[in-house]
Design a protein around this motif. Sequence first.
Motif, PDB file in Angstrom:
ATOM      1  N   ILE A  27       5.182  -4.970   7.340  1.00 53.00           N
ATOM      2  CA  ILE A  27       5.702  -4.268   6.158  1.00 53.00           C
ATOM      3  C   ILE A  27       5.132  -4.910   4.887  1.00 53.00           C
ATOM      4  O   ILE A  27       4.736  -4.208   3.943  1.00 53.00           O
ATOM      5  N   LYS A  28       5.078  -6.223   4.876  1.00 53.41           N
ATOM      6  CA  LYS A  28       4.515  -6.929   3.726  1.00 53.41           C
ATOM      7  C   LYS A  28       3.038  -6.575   3.544  1.00 53.41           C
ATOM      8  O   LYS A  28       2.580  -6.300   2.426  1.00 53.41           O
ATOM      9  N   LEU A  29       2.285  -6.572   4.645  1.00 54.77           N
ATOM     10  CA  LEU A  29       0.867  -6.214   4.569  1.00 54.77           C
ATOM     11  C   LEU A  29       0.685  -4.773   4.095  1.00 54.77           C
ATOM     12  O   LEU A  29      -0.213  -4.471   3.304  1.00 54.77           O
ATOM     13  N   LEU A  30       1.549  -3.887   4.565  1.00 53.64           N
ATOM     14  CA  LEU A  30       1.479  -2.483   4.146  1.00 53.64           C
ATOM     15  C   LEU A  30       1.730  -2.355   2.654  1.00 53.64           C
ATOM     16  O   LEU A  30       0.970  -1.665   1.946  1.00 53.64           O
ATOM     17  N   ASP A  31       2.761  -3.000   2.159  1.00 56.97           N
ATOM     18  CA  ASP A  31       3.084  -2.913   0.733  1.00 56.97           C
ATOM     19  C   ASP A  31       1.985  -3.528  -0.132  1.00 56.97           C
ATOM     20  O   ASP A  31       1.609  -2.968  -1.169  1.00 56.97           O
ATOM     21  N   GLU A  32       1.467  -4.679   0.302  1.00 53.24           N
ATOM     22  CA  GLU A  32       0.401  -5.333  -0.466  1.00 53.24           C
ATOM     23  C   GLU A  32      -0.860  -4.483  -0.499  1.00 53.24           C
ATOM     24  O   GLU A  32      -1.517  -4.357  -1.549  1.00 53.24           O
ATOM     25  N   THR A  34      -1.045  -1.233  -0.125  1.00 54.02           N
ATOM     26  CA  THR A  34      -0.787  -0.038  -0.920  1.00 54.02           C
ATOM     27  C   THR A  34      -0.919  -0.331  -2.412  1.00 54.02           C
ATOM     28  O   THR A  34      -1.533   0.444  -3.161  1.00 54.02           O
ATOM     29  N   ARG A  35      -0.355  -1.451  -2.859  1.00 53.48           N
ATOM     30  CA  ARG A  35      -0.467  -1.825  -4.277  1.00 53.48           C
ATOM     31  C   ARG A  35      -1.916  -2.068  -4.671  1.00 53.48           C
ATOM     32  O   ARG A  35      -2.383  -1.589  -5.718  1.00 53.48           O
ATOM     33  N   GLU A  36      -2.638  -2.804  -3.843  1.00 52.64           N
ATOM     34  CA  GLU A  36      -4.041  -3.088  -4.146  1.00 52.64           C
ATOM     35  C   GLU A  36      -4.866  -1.810  -4.179  1.00 52.64           C
ATOM     36  O   GLU A  36      -5.749  -1.640  -5.036  1.00 52.64           O
ATOM     37  N   LEU A  37      -4.574  -0.913  -3.271  1.00 51.82           N
ATOM     38  CA  LEU A  37      -5.294   0.364  -3.218  1.00 51.82           C
ATOM     39  C   LEU A  37      -5.070   1.165  -4.488  1.00 51.82           C
ATOM     40  O   LEU A  37      -6.029   1.704  -5.073  1.00 51.82           O
ATOM     41  N   SER A  38      -3.827   1.248  -4.942  1.00 55.35           N
ATOM     42  CA  SER A  38      -3.516   2.008  -6.155  1.00 55.35           C
ATOM     43  C   SER A  38      -4.214   1.412  -7.365  1.00 55.35           C
ATOM     44  O   SER A  38      -4.750   2.134  -8.221  1.00 55.35           O
ATOM     45  N   GLN A  39      -4.221   0.091  -7.456  1.00 53.74           N
ATOM     46  CA  GLN A  39      -4.865  -0.571  -8.595  1.00 53.74           C
ATOM     47  C   GLN A  39      -6.370  -0.348  -8.604  1.00 53.74           C
ATOM     48  O   GLN A  39      -6.956   0.002  -9.635  1.00 53.74           O
ATOM     49  N   LYS A  40      -6.996  -0.510  -7.466  1.00 49.50           N
ATOM     50  CA  LYS A  40      -8.455  -0.377  -7.408  1.00 49.50           C
ATOM     51  C   LYS A  40      -8.902   1.071  -7.548  1.00 49.50           C
ATOM     52  O   LYS A  40      -9.974   1.338  -8.087  1.00 49.50           O
ATOM     53  N   TYR A  41      -8.091   2.007  -7.070  1.00 48.67           N
ATOM     54  CA  TYR A  41      -8.479   3.415  -7.152  1.00 48.67           C
ATOM     55  C   TYR A  41      -8.559   3.869  -8.606  1.00 48.67           C
ATOM     56  O   TYR A  41      -9.460   4.619  -8.993  1.00 48.67           O
ATOM     57  N   ARG A  42      -7.635   3.382  -9.435  1.00 46.27           N
ATOM     58  CA  ARG A  42      -7.632   3.765 -10.844  1.00 46.27           C
ATOM     59  C   ARG A  42      -8.828   3.206 -11.596  1.00 46.27           C
ATOM     60  O   ARG A  42      -9.248   3.753 -12.617  1.00 46.27           O
ATOM     61  N   LYS A  43      -9.380   2.095 -11.084  1.00 45.56           N
ATOM     62  CA  LYS A  43     -10.479   1.425 -11.782  1.00 45.56           C
ATOM     63  C   LYS A  43     -11.831   1.618 -11.101  1.00 45.56           C
ATOM     64  O   LYS A  43     -12.834   1.013 -11.518  1.00 45.56           O
ATOM     65  N   ALA A  44     -11.872   2.443 -10.069  1.00 44.62           N
ATOM     66  CA  ALA A  44     -13.122   2.615  -9.304  1.00 44.62           C
ATOM     67  C   ALA A  44     -14.221   3.207 -10.179  1.00 44.62           C
ATOM     68  O   ALA A  44     -14.087   4.315 -10.694  1.00 44.62           O
ATOM     69  N   ASP A  45     -15.309   2.455 -10.340  1.00 49.19           N
ATOM     70  CA  ASP A  45     -16.407   2.932 -11.190  1.00 49.19           C
ATOM     71  C   ASP A  45     -17.774   2.599 -10.614  1.00 49.19           C
ATOM     72  O   ASP A  45     -18.789   2.637 -11.314  1.00 49.19           O
ATOM     73  N   ASP A  55     -12.219   0.809   2.731  1.00 57.84           N
ATOM     74  CA  ASP A  55     -11.730  -0.213   3.658  1.00 57.84           C
ATOM     75  C   ASP A  55     -10.212  -0.396   3.545  1.00 57.84           C
ATOM     76  O   ASP A  55      -9.518  -0.589   4.547  1.00 57.84           O
ATOM     77  N   LEU A  56      -9.691  -0.336   2.315  1.00 54.92           N
ATOM     78  CA  LEU A  56      -8.259  -0.490   2.105  1.00 54.92           C
ATOM     79  C   LEU A  56      -7.483   0.688   2.706  1.00 54.92           C
ATOM     80  O   LEU A  56      -6.426   0.506   3.323  1.00 54.92           O
ATOM     81  N   ILE A  57      -8.009   1.894   2.539  1.00 52.09           N
ATOM     82  CA  ILE A  57      -7.340   3.076   3.090  1.00 52.09           C
ATOM     83  C   ILE A  57      -7.282   2.995   4.606  1.00 52.09           C
ATOM     84  O   ILE A  57      -6.253   3.301   5.229  1.00 52.09           O
ATOM     85  N   LYS A  58      -8.386   2.568   5.235  1.00 54.22           N
ATOM     86  CA  LYS A  58      -8.415   2.452   6.697  1.00 54.22           C
ATOM     87  C   LYS A  58      -7.455   1.366   7.182  1.00 54.22           C
ATOM     88  O   LYS A  58      -6.735   1.558   8.176  1.00 54.22           O
ATOM     89  N   ALA A  59      -7.432   0.231   6.486  1.00 48.57           N
ATOM     90  CA  ALA A  59      -6.529  -0.853   6.875  1.00 48.57           C
ATOM     91  C   ALA A  59      -5.072  -0.431   6.685  1.00 48.57           C
ATOM     92  O   ALA A  59      -4.211  -0.714   7.531  1.00 48.57           O
ATOM     93  N   ARG A  60      -4.815   0.268   5.580  1.00 46.40           N
ATOM     94  CA  ARG A  60      -3.435   0.698   5.296  1.00 46.40           C
ATOM     95  C   ARG A  60      -2.918   1.643   6.377  1.00 46.40           C
ATOM     96  O   ARG A  60      -1.742   1.586   6.750  1.00 46.40           O
ATOM     97  N   LYS A  61      -3.765   2.520   6.882  1.00 47.64           N
ATOM     98  CA  LYS A  61      -3.320   3.443   7.921  1.00 47.64           C
ATOM     99  C   LYS A  61      -2.854   2.678   9.162  1.00 47.64           C
ATOM    100  O   LYS A  61      -1.821   3.012   9.751  1.00 47.64           O
ATOM    101  N   VAL A  62      -3.590   1.667   9.563  1.00 45.36           N
ATOM    102  CA  VAL A  62      -3.219   0.874  10.740  1.00 45.36           C
ATOM    103  C   VAL A  62      -1.865   0.196  10.504  1.00 45.36           C
ATOM    104  O   VAL A  62      -0.982   0.221  11.375  1.00 45.36           O
ATOM    105  N   TYR A  63      -1.686  -0.402   9.315  1.00 40.49           N
ATOM    106  CA  TYR A  63      -0.417  -1.052   9.002  1.00 40.49           C
ATOM    107  C   TYR A  63       0.733  -0.036   8.992  1.00 40.49           C
ATOM    108  O   TYR A  63       1.842  -0.329   9.459  1.00 40.49           O
TER     109      TYR A  63
END
Length: 357
Positions: A27-32, A34-45, A55-63
């Motif tokens: 659960i901790k890994l999933l939440d972490e 998810t937060r990292e994914l949201s932050q990086k997605y907004r800044k993806a350039d 990579d984060l999306i794929k890892a998040r699905k497994v968690y």
Amino acid sequence: KFSCREVSTTSFGLGVKPDSVRAKEVIKLLDETTRELSQKYRKADSEEALRAIRDLIKARKVYLVEAIYRDPSRALFSVLLDDERLEFLKVAENCIEQESTHEGTLDVTHLDFEDGTSQEKFVLIKDDGSAVTIHPAQGLRALIESGTRVKVKGIRIDNELLFHGGRSLSDPQDFGGGIEILLQPGNPPVSGDQRTVVIMANYMNIAQPSLSKEAVSDIVFGEANSYFREVSYGKVSLSGSVVGWHTLPIRQSCDFESAWIHAVRQADSSVDFSQYSRVIVVVPLAGYGCEGWGGIAKGTAPRSTDDGIARFSIAIIKTGSVNLLTVGHELGHNFGNHHAAFYFCGSIPVAESGCKY
């Protein structure tokens, strides 16, 4: 746009003993993640940033899938919000959970460990034959047996559906969906003689166990029969026969579904299943993942046999667990009983509705 593979549940699915430490960790890994994914997605350039997001999306699905199995109540509060899901769906396929509604008939499996712990699995079989495993968060509004027709709304990823088990679909608070019971199976109360056939089955790649038909018959039609006659004041009894050994055309494993299906097929030529309401399969399940298993039970349901459609329950017993405790326990599930549990009705001891198990 990229896609994700279906997540294997072998290391944490049905049959793997609950692990509260790993549940908190995932659960901790999933939440972490998810937060990292949201932050990086907004800044993806850049292309590099997009690869990191992939990579984060794929890892998040497994968690997420593991969290759904280990702690559905916590997992429900870790799903993405609607606007976040819509954004990620633009770049990823089969990676992000989506709201989904399904209607069908439930197949309920009880798996009991030798140390007294247990698990349940609820599979919703739709009218087209496809299936989805449903995972109730916050418990279930009512005890549900095999054959119950339900409508469930929740969050789906792969063939896993996470939903709020304590809410009906008419509840105005829609987060996490809910479940509606459309039709109960109408199984009559268990009474009278329970015609039972025991199939002794072995795998094609191992030597036949030393367990004898006589020993199995003594347990089922001797000890278990005496037990149920006593506790029912003579209203329930067991009678029938033991057949086998039958050799299954598969190698030894923990796959109890394949074991009982092949066992019924192997015995079909000599057993008229329409004459039985209970089927017990004794088989030496073994391999990674089923250490400590005792027995598995599946409720009464229509099943296809050489004698047409027959309605019977299934109990799968490991050869090393053929004793009164395990056989009696799994037959109890076959009769429609769940495990004893806490019945909470709020401020009053017992209420006609609104209680949780």
